[in-house]
Design a protein around this motif. Structure first.
Motif, PDB file in Angstrom:
ATOM      1  N   GLY A   1       0.966  -1.502   0.079  1.00  0.00           N
ATOM      2  CA  GLY A   1       0.043   0.131   0.226  1.00  0.00           C
ATOM      3  C   GLY A   1       0.551   1.066  -0.569  1.00  0.00           C
ATOM      4  N   LEU A   2       1.750   1.301   0.146  1.00  0.00           N
ATOM      5  CA  LEU A   2       3.008   2.707   0.147  1.00  0.00           C
ATOM      6  C   LEU A   2       3.761   1.817  -1.205  1.00  0.00           C
ATOM      7  CD1 LEU A   2       3.986   2.235   3.996  1.00  0.00           C
ATOM      8  CD2 LEU A   2       2.302   3.555   2.733  1.00  0.00           C
ATOM      9  N   GLU A   3       4.552   3.535  -1.400  1.00  0.00           N
ATOM     10  CA  GLU A   3       5.691   3.704  -2.565  1.00  0.00           C
ATOM     11  C   GLU A   3       6.668   3.704  -1.894  1.00  0.00           C
ATOM     12  OE1 GLU A   3       4.861   4.651  -7.066  1.00  0.00           O
ATOM     13  OE2 GLU A   3       5.458   6.390  -5.853  1.00  0.00           O
ATOM     14  N   LEU A   4       7.969   2.423  -2.285  1.00  0.00           N
ATOM     15  CA  LEU A   4       9.262   2.827  -2.060  1.00  0.00           C
ATOM     16  C   LEU A   4       9.996   3.670  -3.144  1.00  0.00           C
ATOM     17  CD1 LEU A   4      11.637   2.754   0.091  1.00  0.00           C
ATOM     18  CD2 LEU A   4      11.981   0.597  -0.662  1.00  0.00           C
ATOM     19  N   ASN A   5      11.157   4.624  -2.837  1.00  0.00           N
ATOM     20  CA  ASN A   5      11.455   5.283  -4.389  1.00  0.00           C
ATOM     21  C   ASN A   5      12.782   4.964  -3.565  1.00  0.00           C
ATOM     22  OD1 ASN A   5      12.030   8.078  -3.956  1.00  0.00           O
ATOM     23  ND2 ASN A   5       9.417   7.509  -3.464  1.00  0.00           N
ATOM     24  N   ALA A   6      14.008   4.934  -4.871  1.00  0.00           N
ATOM     25  CA  ALA A   6      15.293   5.045  -4.871  1.00  0.00           C
ATOM     26  C   ALA A   6      15.863   5.941  -5.685  1.00  0.00           C
ATOM     27  CB  ALA A   6      16.212   3.922  -4.444  1.00  0.00           C
ATOM     28  N   ARG A   7      17.105   6.581  -5.098  1.00  0.00           N
ATOM     29  CA  ARG A   7      17.370   7.542  -6.649  1.00  0.00           C
ATOM     30  C   ARG A   7      18.495   7.392  -6.414  1.00  0.00           C
ATOM     31  NH1 ARG A   7      15.128  13.915  -5.245  1.00  0.00           N
ATOM     32  NH2 ARG A   7      16.507  13.659  -4.376  1.00  0.00           N
ATOM     33  N   PHE A   8      19.337   7.572  -7.388  1.00  0.00           N
ATOM     34  CA  PHE A   8      21.218   7.446  -7.548  1.00  0.00           C
ATOM     35  C   PHE A   8      21.517   8.359  -8.305  1.00  0.00           C
ATOM     36  CE2 PHE A   8      19.412   3.180  -6.158  1.00  0.00           C
ATOM     37  CZ  PHE A   8      19.984   3.450  -5.499  1.00  0.00           C
ATOM     38  N   GLN A   9      23.134   8.872  -7.809  1.00  0.00           N
ATOM     39  CA  GLN A   9      23.530   9.933  -8.808  1.00  0.00           C
ATOM     40  C   GLN A   9      24.884   9.892  -8.611  1.00  0.00           C
ATOM     41  OE1 GLN A   9      21.100  13.799  -8.324  1.00  0.00           O
ATOM     42  NE2 GLN A   9      23.503  14.400  -8.063  1.00  0.00           N
ATOM     43  N   ARG A  10      25.683  10.607  -8.915  1.00  0.00           N
ATOM     44  CA  ARG A  10      27.361  10.412  -9.066  1.00  0.00           C
ATOM     45  C   ARG A  10      28.111  10.568  -7.541  1.00  0.00           C
ATOM     46  NH1 ARG A  10      31.883  14.771 -11.965  1.00  0.00           N
ATOM     47  NH2 ARG A  10      30.932  15.697 -10.363  1.00  0.00           N
ATOM     48  N   GLU A  11      27.195  11.777  -6.720  1.00  0.00           N
ATOM     49  CA  GLU A  11      28.074  12.231  -5.077  1.00  0.00           C
ATOM     50  C   GLU A  11      27.021  11.762  -3.987  1.00  0.00           C
ATOM     51  OE1 GLU A  11      29.415  15.527  -6.098  1.00  0.00           O
ATOM     52  OE2 GLU A  11      31.821  14.416  -7.029  1.00  0.00           O
ATOM     53  N   ALA A  12      25.305  11.574  -4.708  1.00  0.00           N
ATOM     54  CA  ALA A  12      24.528  12.074  -3.814  1.00  0.00           C
ATOM     55  C   ALA A  12      23.662  10.501  -3.854  1.00  0.00           C
ATOM     56  CB  ALA A  12      24.094  12.779  -3.564  1.00  0.00           C
ATOM     57  N   LEU A  13      22.470   9.841  -2.938  1.00  0.00           N
ATOM     58  CA  LEU A  13      22.075   8.947  -3.089  1.00  0.00           C
ATOM     59  C   LEU A  13      20.301   9.137  -2.097  1.00  0.00           C
ATOM     60  CD1 LEU A  13      21.528   7.183  -0.498  1.00  0.00           C
ATOM     61  CD2 LEU A  13      23.676   5.850  -1.178  1.00  0.00           C
ATOM     62  N   GLY A  14      19.631   8.762  -2.308  1.00  0.00           N
ATOM     63  CA  GLY A  14      18.283   9.596  -1.933  1.00  0.00           C
ATOM     64  C   GLY A  14      17.107   8.097  -1.695  1.00  0.00           C
ATOM     65  N   VAL A  15      16.677   7.652  -0.328  1.00  0.00           N
ATOM     66  CA  VAL A  15      15.296   7.061  -0.290  1.00  0.00           C
ATOM     67  C   VAL A  15      14.131   7.498   0.379  1.00  0.00           C
ATOM     68  CG1 VAL A  15      16.921   5.538   0.012  1.00  0.00           C
ATOM     69  CG2 VAL A  15      16.141   6.398   2.419  1.00  0.00           C
ATOM     70  N   GLY A  16      13.030   7.749   0.213  1.00  0.00           N
ATOM     71  CA  GLY A  16      11.908   8.119   0.302  1.00  0.00           C
ATOM     72  C   GLY A  16      10.884   6.783  -0.005  1.00  0.00           C
TER      73      GLY A  16
ATOM     74  N   LEU B   1      21.427  11.203   1.154  1.00  0.00           N
ATOM     75  CA  LEU B   1      22.646  12.240   1.786  1.00  0.00           C
ATOM     76  C   LEU B   1      23.895  11.683   0.840  1.00  0.00           C
ATOM     77  CD1 LEU B   1      25.190  11.857   4.024  1.00  0.00           C
ATOM     78  CD2 LEU B   1      24.483   8.714   3.593  1.00  0.00           C
ATOM     79  N   GLY B   2      25.027  13.042  -0.025  1.00  0.00           N
ATOM     80  CA  GLY B   2      25.434  12.946  -0.638  1.00  0.00           C
ATOM     81  C   GLY B   2      27.486  13.608  -0.009  1.00  0.00           C
ATOM     82  N   PHE B   3      27.999  13.396  -0.509  1.00  0.00           N
ATOM     83  CA  PHE B   3      29.095  14.381  -0.594  1.00  0.00           C
ATOM     84  C   PHE B   3      29.038  15.670  -0.289  1.00  0.00           C
ATOM     85  CE2 PHE B   3      30.726  10.594  -2.782  1.00  0.00           C
ATOM     86  CZ  PHE B   3      31.541   9.783  -1.350  1.00  0.00           C
ATOM     87  N   ALA B   4      28.437  16.325  -0.649  1.00  0.00           N
ATOM     88  CA  ALA B   4      27.610  17.602  -0.357  1.00  0.00           C
ATOM     89  C   ALA B   4      27.423  17.822   0.912  1.00  0.00           C
ATOM     90  CB  ALA B   4      27.223  18.623  -2.049  1.00  0.00           C
TER      91      ALA B   4
ATOM     92  N   ARG C   1      19.950  21.863  -2.329  1.00  0.00           N
ATOM     93  CA  ARG C   1      19.299  20.894  -2.619  1.00  0.00           C
ATOM     94  C   ARG C   1      19.636  20.215  -4.430  1.00  0.00           C
ATOM     95  NH1 ARG C   1      16.216  22.623   1.529  1.00  0.00           N
ATOM     96  NH2 ARG C   1      15.312  24.687   0.046  1.00  0.00           N
ATOM     97  N   SER C   2      20.103  21.174  -5.228  1.00  0.00           N
ATOM     98  CA  SER C   2      20.204  20.595  -6.531  1.00  0.00           C
ATOM     99  C   SER C   2      21.435  19.405  -6.098  1.00  0.00           C
ATOM    100  CB  SER C   2      20.451  21.574  -7.502  1.00  0.00           C
ATOM    101  OG  SER C   2      21.520  22.371  -6.887  1.00  0.00           O
ATOM    102  N   SER C   3      22.252  19.670  -5.400  1.00  0.00           N
ATOM    103  CA  SER C   3      23.417  18.910  -4.978  1.00  0.00           C
ATOM    104  C   SER C   3      23.431  17.288  -4.467  1.00  0.00           C
ATOM    105  CB  SER C   3      24.523  19.774  -4.152  1.00  0.00           C
ATOM    106  OG  SER C   3      25.079  20.946  -4.536  1.00  0.00           O
ATOM    107  N   LEU C   4      22.415  17.645  -4.090  1.00  0.00           N
ATOM    108  CA  LEU C   4      21.745  16.813  -3.638  1.00  0.00           C
ATOM    109  C   LEU C   4      21.023  15.267  -4.342  1.00  0.00           C
ATOM    110  CD1 LEU C   4      20.541  17.838  -0.143  1.00  0.00           C
ATOM    111  CD2 LEU C   4      22.619  15.912  -0.754  1.00  0.00           C
ATOM    112  N   TRP C   5      20.498  16.490  -5.749  1.00  0.00           N
ATOM    113  CA  TRP C   5      19.755  15.704  -6.784  1.00  0.00           C
ATOM    114  C   TRP C   5      19.640  16.614  -7.800  1.00  0.00           C
ATOM    115  CZ3 TRP C   5      19.804  10.924  -8.601  1.00  0.00           C
ATOM    116  CH2 TRP C   5      18.231  10.673  -9.529  1.00  0.00           C
ATOM    117  N   VAL C   6      20.257  16.065  -9.281  1.00  0.00           N
ATOM    118  CA  VAL C   6      19.851  17.515  -9.905  1.00  0.00           C
ATOM    119  C   VAL C   6      18.567  17.358 -10.252  1.00  0.00           C
ATOM    120  CG1 VAL C   6      22.350  16.626 -11.110  1.00  0.00           C
ATOM    121  CG2 VAL C   6      20.333  15.294 -11.368  1.00  0.00           C
ATOM    122  N   GLY C   7      17.885  18.456 -10.940  1.00  0.00           N
ATOM    123  CA  GLY C   7      16.198  18.821 -11.084  1.00  0.00           C
ATOM    124  C   GLY C   7      15.819  19.536  -9.727  1.00  0.00           C
TER     125      GLY C   7
END
Length: 275
Positions: A48-63, A84-87, A115-121
């Motif tokens: 019933g929930l939606e888990l999402n994950a996002r990856f880029q060169r220097e950061a990742l995110g979960v929601g 969470l990222g290097f920045a 926030r653009s350093s943690l996820w482009v866009g």
């Protein structure tokens, strides 16, 4: 190094594709300053929930997000995300609901870097951000809207915003309003309606005064079964900044200018389920 990173992400993504609801692969490039990174986004239904994950060169995110159906009382949607990222790091949470003639939304975000350093866009801002929005439907044709916002930047500079609007729906929807953003006054004019019998929908909003920004979105079906749509998005602001987005058949291209040029290419794979 970047190629090895991308291959690792691709392997993780394809390994999870049997469970994932959707998977997006992309490549983001920016000039001034130079920056290039692959991107991967995945969503996974979870009881019933939606888990999402996002990856880029220097950061990742979960929601995590979900919704509660309240029957005749209305509907409540909610979500939270950590990055969470290097920045640095960032947290975001949002909730919105419709209860009879009232619709409301609340969002909060904090990051110790842009926030653009943690996820482009994401927006090129950091610090604390709060937002509160509401709409009240007077009747079947008239709606009042209110938006309030507060920001406290990484430099400790605080600013607020507010916008009051009135929408009248006939065959098309017309919107008038007034707003203030960090002591800048502006007027608002909006229009939303169908352009043809095929269902092509155009929505445009102009804010003009001490703040100037035009936002427009066009959506048109690409087949008779209404399974695929062409989506165009345009934003132009002064001082000069602009974004242009095109989306169709799982492909998406976003180009932008805000003192430097950026380009984001993506392709989305869907594996069924509710989007």
């Amino acid at each position: 190094m970047q190629l090895r990173f991308f291959l690792v992400l691709a392997a993780l993504g394809f390994g999870a594709s049997g469970l994932a609801q959707s998977l997006s692969f992309g490549l983001y490039a920016r000039l001034s300053p130079d920056y290039l990174t692959p991107t991967v986004e995945a969503t996974l239904p979870l009881e019933g929930l939606e888990l999402n994950a996002r990856f880029q060169r220097e950061a990742l995110g979960v929601g995590l997000g979900g919704a509660l159906e309240l029957g005749p009382l209305g509907r409540l949607s909610y979500g939270a995300r950590a990055s969470l990222g290097f920045a640095g790091w960032g947290l975001q949470a949002a909730a919105s609901g419709v209860f009879g003639p009232v619709a409301a939304s609340l969002e909060a975000a904090y990051s110790n870097t842009l926030r653009s350093s943690l996820w482009v866009g994401d927006e090129a801002e950091g610090g604390l951000k709060l937002g509160l929005g509401g709409r009240y439907r007077l009747d079947g044709r008239q709606t009042l809207g209110l938006q309030l916002g507060f920001k406290n930047s990484l430099a400790g500079v605080a600013s607020g915003s507010g916008e009051l609007s009135y929408a009248l729906r006939r065959q098309e929807t017309y919107t008038l309003g007034l707003g203030i953003d960090d002591s800048r006054l502006y007027g608002l004019l909006g229009w939303r309606g169908e352009l043809d019998e095929a269902g092509t929908l155009l929505e445009a909003t102009l804010r003009a005064g001490q703040l100037n920004r035009l936002e427009a979105a066009l959506t048109t079906p690409l087949d008779e079964d209404l399974l695929n749509y062409l989506k165009l998005r345009l934003t132009v602001a002064y001082p000069w900044a602009a974004t242009l987005g095109v989306e169709a058949y799982g492909f998406r291209v976003d180009a932008g200018y805000d003192g430097g040029f950026s380009l984001w290419l993506r392709y989305r794979l869907s594996f069924g389920g509710n989007e």
